[in-house]
Design a protein around this motif. Sequence first.
Motif, PDB file in Angstrom:
ATOM      1  N   GLU A 135      10.253 -23.149  24.154  1.00  0.00           N
ATOM      2  CA  GLU A 135      10.517 -24.435  24.073  1.00  0.00           C
ATOM      3  C   GLU A 135      10.711 -24.947  25.304  1.00  0.00           C
ATOM      4  O   GLU A 135      11.067 -24.715  26.249  1.00  0.00           O
ATOM      5  CB  GLU A 135      12.077 -24.553  23.686  1.00  0.00           C
ATOM      6  N   PRO A 136      10.083 -26.367  25.326  1.00  0.00           N
ATOM      7  CA  PRO A 136       9.990 -27.296  26.584  1.00  0.00           C
ATOM      8  C   PRO A 136      11.306 -27.467  27.087  1.00  0.00           C
ATOM      9  O   PRO A 136      12.260 -27.761  26.452  1.00  0.00           O
ATOM     10  CB  PRO A 136       9.430 -28.377  26.218  1.00  0.00           C
ATOM     11  N   ILE A 137      11.364 -27.276  28.344  1.00  0.00           N
ATOM     12  CA  ILE A 137      12.817 -27.380  29.188  1.00  0.00           C
ATOM     13  C   ILE A 137      12.699 -28.180  30.197  1.00  0.00           C
ATOM     14  O   ILE A 137      13.806 -29.055  30.545  1.00  0.00           O
ATOM     15  CB  ILE A 137      13.289 -25.880  29.324  1.00  0.00           C
ATOM     16  N   LYS A 184      18.993 -40.650  33.909  1.00  0.00           N
ATOM     17  CA  LYS A 184      18.336 -41.804  33.661  1.00  0.00           C
ATOM     18  C   LYS A 184      17.358 -41.903  32.594  1.00  0.00           C
ATOM     19  O   LYS A 184      16.931 -40.496  32.301  1.00  0.00           O
ATOM     20  CB  LYS A 184      17.648 -42.491  34.756  1.00  0.00           C
ATOM     21  N   PRO A 185      16.812 -42.872  31.795  1.00  0.00           N
ATOM     22  CA  PRO A 185      15.893 -42.707  30.762  1.00  0.00           C
ATOM     23  C   PRO A 185      14.689 -42.132  31.208  1.00  0.00           C
ATOM     24  O   PRO A 185      14.101 -42.344  32.393  1.00  0.00           O
ATOM     25  CB  PRO A 185      15.803 -44.546  30.572  1.00  0.00           C
ATOM     26  N   VAL A 200      15.162 -41.831  25.648  1.00  0.00           N
ATOM     27  CA  VAL A 200      16.362 -41.101  25.814  1.00  0.00           C
ATOM     28  C   VAL A 200      16.613 -40.694  27.189  1.00  0.00           C
ATOM     29  O   VAL A 200      15.550 -40.784  27.892  1.00  0.00           O
ATOM     30  CB  VAL A 200      16.310 -39.648  24.978  1.00  0.00           C
ATOM     31  N   ASN A 201      17.738 -40.375  27.587  1.00  0.00           N
ATOM     32  CA  ASN A 201      18.106 -39.890  28.814  1.00  0.00           C
ATOM     33  C   ASN A 201      17.913 -38.720  29.293  1.00  0.00           C
ATOM     34  O   ASN A 201      17.877 -37.759  28.366  1.00  0.00           O
ATOM     35  CB  ASN A 201      19.500 -40.369  29.376  1.00  0.00           C
ATOM     36  N   GLY A 202      17.412 -38.383  30.394  1.00  0.00           N
ATOM     37  CA  GLY A 202      17.404 -36.950  30.696  1.00  0.00           C
ATOM     38  C   GLY A 202      17.991 -36.569  31.948  1.00  0.00           C
ATOM     39  O   GLY A 202      18.435 -37.585  32.845  1.00  0.00           O
ATOM     40  N   VAL A 224      14.641 -32.643  33.554  1.00  0.00           N
ATOM     41  CA  VAL A 224      15.136 -31.552  32.524  1.00  0.00           C
ATOM     42  C   VAL A 224      15.694 -32.202  31.158  1.00  0.00           C
ATOM     43  O   VAL A 224      16.201 -33.053  31.099  1.00  0.00           O
ATOM     44  CB  VAL A 224      16.267 -30.980  33.424  1.00  0.00           C
ATOM     45  N   LYS A 225      15.188 -31.374  30.071  1.00  0.00           N
ATOM     46  CA  LYS A 225      15.838 -31.625  28.910  1.00  0.00           C
ATOM     47  C   LYS A 225      17.215 -31.303  28.622  1.00  0.00           C
ATOM     48  O   LYS A 225      17.776 -30.241  29.161  1.00  0.00           O
ATOM     49  CB  LYS A 225      15.088 -30.497  27.913  1.00  0.00           C
TER      50      LYS A 225
END
Length: 240
Positions: A135-137, A184-185, A200-202, A224-225
């Motif tokens: 899973e992408p992280i 931040k987005p 979305v924010n990360g 980062v997710k």
Amino acid sequence: MFDTDSPVPYHFQIRDLLKQEIADGAYQEKVSSERELMERFAVSRTTIREAINHLVNDGILEKIHGKGTFIKRNKQVHEWLHAIHSLTDTVKGMGMKPGSKLLFSGVVDPPELVASYMKKDRLHLIKRLRTADGEPIAIESHYYDPKLGAALEKYDLHNITIYDVLENDLNVTMHEAEQAITCKPLQNDDADQLELAAGVNGLFVDRLIKDPSGQPIEYYTSVVKPEMYVFRLKMTRQGR
């Protein structure tokens, strides 16, 4: 079996053994009961509970009342901010399988902030998509002096642990780091890579690593997710 002559406490040794067994797939859904582990390791219930609680706190196991202790499938990666870790080591420490996909490697004009910290106008960028159990992280960007970047390019950047190569093969000493974490987005392309909705924010990590003489080795950034990653820090109250 653990080492009875080791100065490392039994519950830490048992924790590490169970973590490795979970990573190796020895347990499908739940780990052995406290009684079974007590008999296996010939230790007290308190020792077993301490080992299990460490794994619960690290997000590897979860206790379900009346049913037992289960492997936590929807796991988060927990990174303790007390030392310089590679993401590979952090993910492995959670009992998950790390992975990488090389997105870019080459010499670039870095952002002004990065150039100022690294004291160079041209830097070698290695950008990779990182995964945990497929899973992408995170999307990691490593900026290096072009000579060091050229040395790293000789390795398989899809699979290597960069910090291991720096230290063990290229004799680079990573002495200390300064790190900042912000929210931040995400840019649309980063959101796509991380399988997140646009806007979305990360979590954004910026880190400067220096050698013992204070010279910069690497400027590191990552996107980062957020639901997959937890930064943890242990603190004590000063002046008391």
